[in-house]
Motif scaffolding. Structure first.
Motif, PDB file in Angstrom:
ATOM      1  N   VAL A  77       0.832  -1.202   0.000  1.00 15.54           N
ATOM      2  CA  VAL A  77       0.000   0.000   0.000  1.00 15.54           C
ATOM      3  C   VAL A  77       0.870   1.257   0.000  1.00 15.54           C
ATOM      4  N   MET A  78       1.950   1.226   0.780  1.00 14.07           N
ATOM      5  CA  MET A  78       2.847   2.383   0.829  1.00 14.07           C
ATOM      6  C   MET A  78       4.007   2.252  -0.154  1.00 14.07           C
ATOM      7  N   THR A  79       4.472   1.053  -0.405  1.00 13.46           N
ATOM      8  CA  THR A  79       5.713   0.862  -1.168  1.00 13.46           C
ATOM      9  C   THR A  79       5.499   0.705  -2.669  1.00 13.46           C
ATOM     10  N   GLY A  80       4.253   0.491  -3.107  1.00 15.47           N
ATOM     11  CA  GLY A  80       4.006   0.210  -4.515  1.00 15.47           C
ATOM     12  C   GLY A  80       4.090   1.411  -5.432  1.00 15.47           C
ATOM     13  N   PHE A  81       4.166   1.119  -6.729  1.00 15.01           N
ATOM     14  CA  PHE A  81       4.127   2.108  -7.804  1.00 15.01           C
ATOM     15  C   PHE A  81       5.276   3.112  -7.743  1.00 15.01           C
ATOM     16  N   GLY A  82       6.475   2.545  -7.585  1.00 16.94           N
ATOM     17  CA  GLY A  82       7.691   3.336  -7.747  1.00 16.94           C
ATOM     18  C   GLY A  82       8.246   3.981  -6.505  1.00 16.94           C
ATOM     19  N   ARG A  83       7.553   3.930  -5.396  1.00 18.25           N
ATOM     20  CA  ARG A  83       7.985   4.653  -4.195  1.00 18.25           C
ATOM     21  C   ARG A  83       9.394   4.265  -3.759  1.00 18.25           C
ATOM     22  N   THR A  84       9.784   2.994  -3.896  1.00 17.97           N
ATOM     23  CA  THR A  84      11.102   2.543  -3.431  1.00 17.97           C
ATOM     24  C   THR A  84      12.142   2.484  -4.544  1.00 17.97           C
ATOM     25  N   ILE A 125      10.661  10.809   5.430  1.00 17.05           N
ATOM     26  CA  ILE A 125      10.819  11.841   4.409  1.00 17.05           C
ATOM     27  C   ILE A 125      10.446  11.173   3.092  1.00 17.05           C
ATOM     28  N   THR A 126       9.248  11.496   2.590  1.00 16.68           N
ATOM     29  CA  THR A 126       8.681  10.782   1.448  1.00 16.68           C
ATOM     30  C   THR A 126       8.013  11.777   0.491  1.00 16.68           C
ATOM     31  N   PRO A 127       8.786  12.615  -0.165  1.00 18.62           N
ATOM     32  CA  PRO A 127       8.209  13.628  -1.048  1.00 18.62           C
ATOM     33  C   PRO A 127       7.590  13.008  -2.292  1.00 18.62           C
ATOM     34  N   PRO A 128       6.841  13.786  -3.061  1.00 21.57           N
ATOM     35  CA  PRO A 128       6.329  13.287  -4.340  1.00 21.57           C
ATOM     36  C   PRO A 128       7.443  12.712  -5.210  1.00 21.57           C
ATOM     37  N   LEU A 129       7.096  11.758  -6.034  1.00 20.82           N
ATOM     38  CA  LEU A 129       8.092  11.006  -6.793  1.00 20.82           C
ATOM     39  C   LEU A 129       8.735  11.816  -7.919  1.00 20.82           C
ATOM     40  N   ASN A 131      12.552   6.150 -12.664  1.00 23.89           N
ATOM     41  CA  ASN A 131      13.931   6.586 -12.870  1.00 23.89           C
ATOM     42  C   ASN A 131      14.248   7.817 -12.019  1.00 23.89           C
ATOM     43  N   ASN A 132      13.301   8.748 -11.946  1.00 21.76           N
ATOM     44  CA  ASN A 132      13.515   9.929 -11.101  1.00 21.76           C
ATOM     45  C   ASN A 132      13.603   9.549  -9.631  1.00 21.76           C
ATOM     46  N   VAL A 133      12.796   8.574  -9.227  1.00 21.25           N
ATOM     47  CA  VAL A 133      12.848   8.118  -7.829  1.00 21.25           C
ATOM     48  C   VAL A 133      14.240   7.600  -7.491  1.00 21.25           C
ATOM     49  N   GLN A 134      14.824   6.839  -8.394  1.00 18.73           N
ATOM     50  CA  GLN A 134      16.158   6.295  -8.143  1.00 18.73           C
ATOM     51  C   GLN A 134      17.185   7.414  -7.992  1.00 18.73           C
ATOM     52  N   LEU A 135      17.136   8.377  -8.890  1.00 20.99           N
ATOM     53  CA  LEU A 135      18.117   9.469  -8.854  1.00 20.99           C
ATOM     54  C   LEU A 135      17.869  10.407  -7.669  1.00 20.99           C
ATOM     55  N   ALA A 136      16.623  10.836  -7.510  1.00 18.57           N
ATOM     56  CA  ALA A 136      16.291  11.754  -6.422  1.00 18.57           C
ATOM     57  C   ALA A 136      16.442  11.071  -5.071  1.00 18.57           C
TER      58      ALA A 136
END
Length: 461
Positions: free
Chosen positions: A250-257, A422-426, A337-342
């Motif tokens: 629920v929290m970790t899906g769709f690119g969050r990690t 600390i979980t800002p927008p992706l 890809n942005n999640v990985q870099l950011a």
């Protein structure tokens, strides 16, 4: 009308006064007084594309004009098929059917019930117990709350909860079994894994229906990952004892990690993945579960294809249209890809902050699901007293300074242990991350100065 009622809202906390938000744009929210807040936690780790995305709003409006509601006992819509396909193609190859709900609690409730029906209809009616983990969170319905391990949320309702069993969540930094990670890894013998098998045998494998776990524990532990082989061992145990493995994404899906699903960090295929939050980026209530082919096949063979369960708003067309628009943006804009870099950049900045701040004990997490653990002594990890409400106080200071984070407590034993997510927008930028870190550091420093003035706690490092 009794009492000192100033409005008609049943607030989550009647002791608080909440800012009234009028609008949002990007990573920022604005209240009716014109104050700007940086949303450094994506609301509840849900607003994964930030605020004010017109493309999503237009998709919602279009679907509302076409068909705002159909009852899925009688009808379905094209957007339902389109979103289900997108989600299934992101999941492991053997998870191909998607069931929609309105929120994560409903998703986990559905998964628990599906696991039970799967066993009962296959001739294993005694299998009914779910094993969950302490310091975990799966929702607030009675079934999901019973499976979860949030001690504070459970306390009031304990007499009414289902008698499910629990083991400790893996937390190598503060191992509940008093072992060192290097020793566990060297011996290939993890107490947090062996404990699961011990509990299964105590209950009787014939009675255990499912095991449920978050791949990376979010709100209750502050972004704690398990040992690398943890889920591989659990998969073996579940296979051996014929137990349904439910992974709560629920929290970790769709690119969050930094991956489509958090479990992909650990190389196993669950029987059910539950999802929510990021699937609609907070633009509409939407969640659900992705189900393994073998469970679907059993449902068709043993139950005439009918899942004895359902919600009025399952597959709600407007919510599903929001999800379809969100996943289209994720794919088009290469959000993972942005999640990985950011995420790498944010983690570097948090580690740098740890060396400057005497009350940060740990930095952890993956992608843009990151957390810091707070302690009086940043070297030894001595926790703050529970009654100090350290994480809440720091977040309140941050809100005064114009940013909101996700505070949590109880990560050590359900009571002690403060952390901040600390979980800002992706789609966050490095410039926004720099601003976020400045506000977080200022908030921590103000809190430290307050403690010094109170002369109650000596901060050391």
């Amino acid at each position: 009308m009794g009492g000192l009622i100033e409005d008609y809202v049943f607030h989550r906390d009647f002791s608080k006064t909440y800012p009234i938000i009028t609008h949002g744009k990007g990573i920022y929210l604005y209240d009716k007084n014109g104050k700007k807040y940086m949303d450094a936690c994506s609301g509840a780790v849900a607003a994964n594309l930030g605020h004010g995305v017109e493309e999503i709003a237009e998709a919602i409006a279009f679907q509302a004009k076409q068909a705002a509601f159909v009852h899925t006992m009688r009808f379905e819509t094209e957007v339902l098929f389109q979103l289900a396909e997108k989600i299934a193609l992101l999941a492991p190859d053997t998870l191909n059917k998607v069931y929609f709900t309105s929120g994560g609690s409903e998703a986990n409730e559905s998964a628990i019930k599906l696991a039970r029906q799967f066993h009962k209809d296959a001739g294993r009616p005694e299998k009914h117990i779910v094993i969950g983990r302490w310091q975990s969170y799966h929702g607030n319905t009675f079934g999901s709350l019973s499976a979860g391990g949030d001690i504070k949320r459970r306390q009031t309702y304990t007499p009414s909860l289902i008698n499910f069993n629990h083991v400790y969540s893996p937390n190598c930094k503060r191992c509940p079994y008093q072992r060192e990670k290097e020793d566990c890894d060297h011996k290939q013998n993890w107490s947090c894994v062996r404990d699961i098998e011990s509990v299964i045998n105590e209950i009787g494998p014939e009675n255990v229906s499912a095991f449920i776990a978050e791949p990376i524990v979010g709100s209750q532990l502050g972004a704690v990952s398990p040992p690398e082989d943890y889920f591989k061992e659990i998969r073996k145990i579940c296979d051996y004892y014929n137990i349904v493995l439910i992974v709560d994404e629920v929290m970790t899906g769709f690119g969050r990690t930094g991956k489509d699903f958090g479990i992909q960090h650990f190389g196993i295929v669950p029987d059910i993945i539950t999802f929510g939050k990021g699937v609609s980026a907070g633009y509409a209530p939407l969640a659900g579960m992705i189900v393994h082919d073998r469970i679907v096949d059993s449902l068709i063979e043993n139950s005439k294809g009918k899942f004895v369960h359902g919600y009025t708003y399952s597959g709600h067309p407007v919510s599903v249209a929001a999800g379809l628009s969100v996943l289209t943006i994720y794919e088009r804009d290469r959000i993972v890809n942005n999640v990985q870099l950011a995420g790498d950049y944010l983690k570097q900045q948090l580690f740098a902050l740890k060396y400057r701040c005497p009350i940060i004990y740990d930095v952890r997490g993956e992608g843009l699901l990151l957390g810091i653990e707070l302690a009086i002594d940043g070297e030894k990890g001595t926790p703050f007293p529970e009654n100090l409400h350290a994480s809440e106080r720091i977040n309140s200071i941050a809100m005064e300074l114009g940013a909101v984070f996700y505070p949590g407590s109880g990560s050590i034993n359900g009571y002690l242990g403060d952390h901040i997510l600390i979980t800002p927008p992706l789609n966050v930028t490095t410039g926004e991350i720099d601003e976020m870190i400045r506000v977080l550091e200022s908030s921590l420093n103000i809190f430290i100065e307050e403690l010094k003035e109170e002369e109650a706690y000596e901060i050391t490092k």
